[in-house]
Write a protein that holds these residues in place. Sequence first.
Motif, PDB file in Angstrom:
ATOM      1  N   PHE A 269       1.769  26.847 -31.428  1.00 50.85           N
ATOM      2  CA  PHE A 269       1.506  28.213 -31.906  1.00 50.85           C
ATOM      3  C   PHE A 269       0.013  28.562 -31.872  1.00 50.85           C
ATOM      4  N   TYR A 270      -0.777  27.715 -31.239  1.00 46.91           N
ATOM      5  CA  TYR A 270      -2.209  27.987 -31.016  1.00 46.91           C
ATOM      6  C   TYR A 270      -2.942  28.381 -32.303  1.00 46.91           C
ATOM      7  N   ASP A 271      -2.519  27.820 -33.432  1.00 43.12           N
ATOM      8  CA  ASP A 271      -3.164  28.108 -34.724  1.00 43.12           C
ATOM      9  C   ASP A 271      -3.138  29.590 -35.093  1.00 43.12           C
TER      10      ASP A 271
ATOM     11  N   THR B  80      -0.733  38.767 -29.038  1.00 38.90           N
ATOM     12  CA  THR B  80       0.605  38.166 -29.183  1.00 38.90           C
ATOM     13  C   THR B  80       0.815  37.171 -28.051  1.00 38.90           C
ATOM     14  N   CYS B  81       1.776  36.298 -28.224  1.00 41.67           N
ATOM     15  CA  CYS B  81       2.217  35.434 -27.120  1.00 41.67           C
ATOM     16  C   CYS B  81       3.631  34.955 -27.434  1.00 41.67           C
ATOM     17  N   VAL B  82       4.515  35.077 -26.476  1.00 41.13           N
ATOM     18  CA  VAL B  82       5.861  34.512 -26.630  1.00 41.13           C
ATOM     19  C   VAL B  82       5.720  32.990 -26.599  1.00 41.13           C
ATOM     20  N   ILE B  83       6.418  32.306 -27.503  1.00 39.01           N
ATOM     21  CA  ILE B  83       6.364  30.842 -27.517  1.00 39.01           C
ATOM     22  C   ILE B  83       7.773  30.289 -27.262  1.00 39.01           C
ATOM     23  N   GLY B  84       8.167  30.366 -26.002  1.00 40.13           N
ATOM     24  CA  GLY B  84       9.505  29.896 -25.627  1.00 40.13           C
ATOM     25  C   GLY B  84       9.683  28.411 -25.873  1.00 40.13           C
ATOM     26  N   THR B  85       8.590  27.653 -25.797  1.00 42.02           N
ATOM     27  CA  THR B  85       8.660  26.193 -25.985  1.00 42.02           C
ATOM     28  C   THR B  85       9.175  25.819 -27.380  1.00 42.02           C
ATOM     29  N   ALA B  86       9.055  26.746 -28.344  1.00 43.06           N
ATOM     30  CA  ALA B  86       9.474  26.427 -29.716  1.00 43.06           C
ATOM     31  C   ALA B  86      10.956  26.717 -29.947  1.00 43.06           C
TER      32      ALA B  86
ATOM     33  N   ALA C 190      -3.545  46.298 -20.700  1.00 48.95           N
ATOM     34  CA  ALA C 190      -4.407  45.521 -21.613  1.00 48.95           C
ATOM     35  C   ALA C 190      -3.664  44.336 -22.239  1.00 48.95           C
ATOM     36  N   ARG C 191      -2.334  44.378 -22.267  1.00 53.16           N
ATOM     37  CA  ARG C 191      -1.595  43.294 -22.925  1.00 53.16           C
ATOM     38  C   ARG C 191      -1.759  41.990 -22.159  1.00 53.16           C
ATOM     39  N   ARG C 192      -2.023  40.928 -22.884  1.00 56.52           N
ATOM     40  CA  ARG C 192      -2.010  39.590 -22.297  1.00 56.52           C
ATOM     41  C   ARG C 192      -1.526  38.601 -23.335  1.00 56.52           C
ATOM     42  N   SER C 193      -1.144  37.443 -22.865  1.00 52.54           N
ATOM     43  CA  SER C 193      -0.727  36.400 -23.800  1.00 52.54           C
ATOM     44  C   SER C 193      -1.979  35.778 -24.397  1.00 52.54           C
ATOM     45  N   VAL C 194      -2.148  35.953 -25.691  1.00 50.33           N
ATOM     46  CA  VAL C 194      -3.370  35.511 -26.364  1.00 50.33           C
ATOM     47  C   VAL C 194      -3.115  34.130 -26.975  1.00 50.33           C
ATOM     48  N   ARG C 195      -4.028  33.184 -26.687  1.00 52.94           N
ATOM     49  CA  ARG C 195      -3.827  31.804 -27.129  1.00 52.94           C
ATOM     50  C   ARG C 195      -4.992  31.290 -27.971  1.00 52.94           C
ATOM     51  N   SER C 196      -5.792  32.205 -28.498  1.00 61.98           N
ATOM     52  CA  SER C 196      -6.882  31.810 -29.394  1.00 61.98           C
ATOM     53  C   SER C 196      -7.078  32.926 -30.430  1.00 61.98           C
TER      54      SER C 196
ATOM     55  N   PRO D 124      -7.238  38.450 -17.853  1.00 61.55           N
ATOM     56  CA  PRO D 124      -5.927  38.933 -17.393  1.00 61.55           C
ATOM     57  C   PRO D 124      -5.352  38.026 -16.317  1.00 61.55           C
ATOM     58  N   THR D 125      -4.042  37.938 -16.278  1.00 61.38           N
ATOM     59  CA  THR D 125      -3.377  37.188 -15.215  1.00 61.38           C
ATOM     60  C   THR D 125      -3.026  38.179 -14.098  1.00 61.38           C
ATOM     61  N   SER D 126      -2.818  37.647 -12.902  1.00 60.88           N
ATOM     62  CA  SER D 126      -2.505  38.541 -11.780  1.00 60.88           C
ATOM     63  C   SER D 126      -0.989  38.747 -11.686  1.00 60.88           C
ATOM     64  N   ARG D 127      -0.586  39.722 -10.947  1.00 65.10           N
ATOM     65  CA  ARG D 127       0.831  39.958 -10.670  1.00 65.10           C
ATOM     66  C   ARG D 127       1.006  40.251  -9.185  1.00 65.10           C
ATOM     67  N   LYS D 128       2.150  39.811  -8.662  1.00 63.55           N
ATOM     68  CA  LYS D 128       2.491  40.197  -7.294  1.00 63.55           C
ATOM     69  C   LYS D 128       2.775  41.698  -7.278  1.00 63.55           C
TER      70      LYS D 128
ATOM     71  N   CYS E  40      16.978  41.777 -27.928  1.00 64.58           N
ATOM     72  CA  CYS E  40      15.838  41.114 -28.602  1.00 64.58           C
ATOM     73  C   CYS E  40      14.594  41.100 -27.717  1.00 64.58           C
ATOM     74  N   TRP E  41      14.799  40.867 -26.421  1.00 70.47           N
ATOM     75  CA  TRP E  41      13.633  40.828 -25.523  1.00 70.47           C
ATOM     76  C   TRP E  41      13.000  42.210 -25.388  1.00 70.47           C
ATOM     77  N   LEU E  42      13.840  43.235 -25.354  1.00 72.00           N
ATOM     78  CA  LEU E  42      13.286  44.597 -25.292  1.00 72.00           C
ATOM     79  C   LEU E  42      12.516  44.913 -26.578  1.00 72.00           C
TER      80      LEU E  42
HETATM   81  C1  LIG Z   1      10.293  33.681 -21.943  1.00 73.86           C
HETATM   82  C2  LIG Z   1       8.820  33.377 -22.065  1.00 73.86           C
HETATM   83  C3  LIG Z   1       8.426  32.196 -22.668  1.00 73.86           C
HETATM   84  C4  LIG Z   1       7.065  31.903 -22.822  1.00 73.86           C
HETATM   85  N1  LIG Z   1       6.704  30.775 -23.490  1.00 73.86           N
HETATM   86  C5  LIG Z   1       5.382  30.476 -23.631  1.00 73.86           C
HETATM   87  C6  LIG Z   1       4.993  29.325 -24.359  1.00 73.86           C
HETATM   88  O1  LIG Z   1       5.823  28.565 -24.896  1.00 73.86           O
HETATM   89  N2  LIG Z   1       3.676  29.092 -24.506  1.00 73.86           N
HETATM   90  C7  LIG Z   1       2.721  29.917 -23.955  1.00 73.86           C
HETATM   91  O2  LIG Z   1       1.538  29.635 -24.110  1.00 73.86           O
HETATM   92  N3  LIG Z   1       3.063  31.031 -23.264  1.00 73.86           N
HETATM   93  C8  LIG Z   1       4.370  31.342 -23.102  1.00 73.86           C
HETATM   94  N4  LIG Z   1       4.741  32.486 -22.444  1.00 73.86           N
HETATM   95  C9  LIG Z   1       3.714  33.405 -21.933  1.00 73.86           C
HETATM   96  C10 LIG Z   1       3.556  33.321 -20.396  1.00 73.86           C
HETATM   97  O3  LIG Z   1       2.970  32.081 -20.078  1.00 73.86           O
HETATM   98  C11 LIG Z   1       2.699  34.509 -19.938  1.00 73.86           C
HETATM   99  O4  LIG Z   1       3.397  35.708 -20.207  1.00 73.86           O
HETATM  100  C12 LIG Z   1       2.365  34.454 -18.433  1.00 73.86           C
HETATM  101  O5  LIG Z   1       1.545  33.355 -18.132  1.00 73.86           O
HETATM  102  C13 LIG Z   1       1.655  35.734 -17.950  1.00 73.86           C
HETATM  103  O6  LIG Z   1       0.482  35.954 -18.714  1.00 73.86           O
HETATM  104  P1  LIG Z   1       0.244  37.311 -19.526  1.00 73.86           P
HETATM  105  O7  LIG Z   1       1.347  37.438 -20.533  1.00 73.86           O
HETATM  106  O8  LIG Z   1      -1.103  37.158 -20.170  1.00 73.86           O
HETATM  107  O9  LIG Z   1       0.277  38.445 -18.548  1.00 73.86           O
HETATM  108  C14 LIG Z   1       6.084  32.805 -22.299  1.00 73.86           C
HETATM  109  C15 LIG Z   1       6.506  33.995 -21.701  1.00 73.86           C
HETATM  110  C16 LIG Z   1       7.847  34.290 -21.595  1.00 73.86           C
HETATM  111  C17 LIG Z   1       8.269  35.607 -20.969  1.00 73.86           C
END
Ligand SMILES: Cc1cc2nc3c(=O)[nH]c(=O)nc-3n(C[C@H](O)[C@H](O)[C@H](O)COP(=O)(O)O)c2cc1C
Length: 195
Positions: free
Chosen positions: A96-98, A136-142, A16-22, A178-182, A118-120
């Motif tokens: 940070f998608y607000d 949640t969503c990781v924001i590596g760009t920041a 169920a986990r996905r990167s949420v951007r809204s 959801p996003t796909s995975r290999k 930290c990643w774990l």
């Molecule tokens: C190290 C890392 C950095 C990421 N940085 C960003 C980011 O800056 N902005 C963003 O929208 N998503 C970011 N993501 C999320 C990925 O885009 C996302 O995990 C990937 O597209 C798969 O989607 P899912 O998490 O919904 O399965 C990051 C993920 C990781 C692991």
Amino acid sequence: MQFPQVEMNIFETILARRSVRSYLPQEVTRKTILSLLEAAVRAPTAMHEEPCAFVIIQNREMLRNLSDRAKPLFIEQARRSAHNVEDISNADFNLFYDAGTLIIICAKSTGPFVEADCWLAAENLMLAACAMNLGTCVIGTALPAMKIPEVKPALGIPDQFEAVVPLILGWPRGETTPTSRKAPHILNTIACLAT
Ligand SMILES: Cc1cc2nc3c(=O)[nH]c(=O)nc-3n(C[C@H](O)[C@H](O)[C@H](O)COP(=O)(O)O)c2cc1C
């Protein structure tokens, strides 16, 4: 610490986990965040060093300013590696998608495995959040902006700590596709896998 009761089992949560951007404007409470941090610190930690420390920011103006500061740095870095930065370049785009909450997982900058720790911790936190129907969503760009010497104290990151994982947290607005995975890429099996 008493963990909240959740309905999903671990496999359901992983799926169920996905990167949420809204996100909805509703804030996540301190109590909920503390439960998530408890889940985070239960992650494996190399040599039992427990190097992770957390900064929690729930100030939207500060997050907007941080996004504005981080964007040009990331764009510069991404252009050098020929990545597409069209969306990010837009003046209105908020890295940070607000979301109302940013959690920065930091580590004391010593030891070969502190970043792994930290990643774990981040994955534990994100799965626990998902089980509580939070996004949640990781924001590596920041991240590059969080390493600037004058930005660190403004975020409350002491000198001896470095930001490792920035992640946003909030109540999702709508569904996230959801996003796909290999399939798992097995390079070799040396021993026979039991069926
Ligand atoms: C190290 C890392 C950095 C990421 N940085 C960003 C980011 O800056 N902005 C963003 O929208 N998503 C970011 N993501 C999320 C990925 O885009 C996302 O995990 C990937 O597209 C798969 O989607 P899912 O998490 O919904 O399965 C990051 C993920 C990781 C692991």
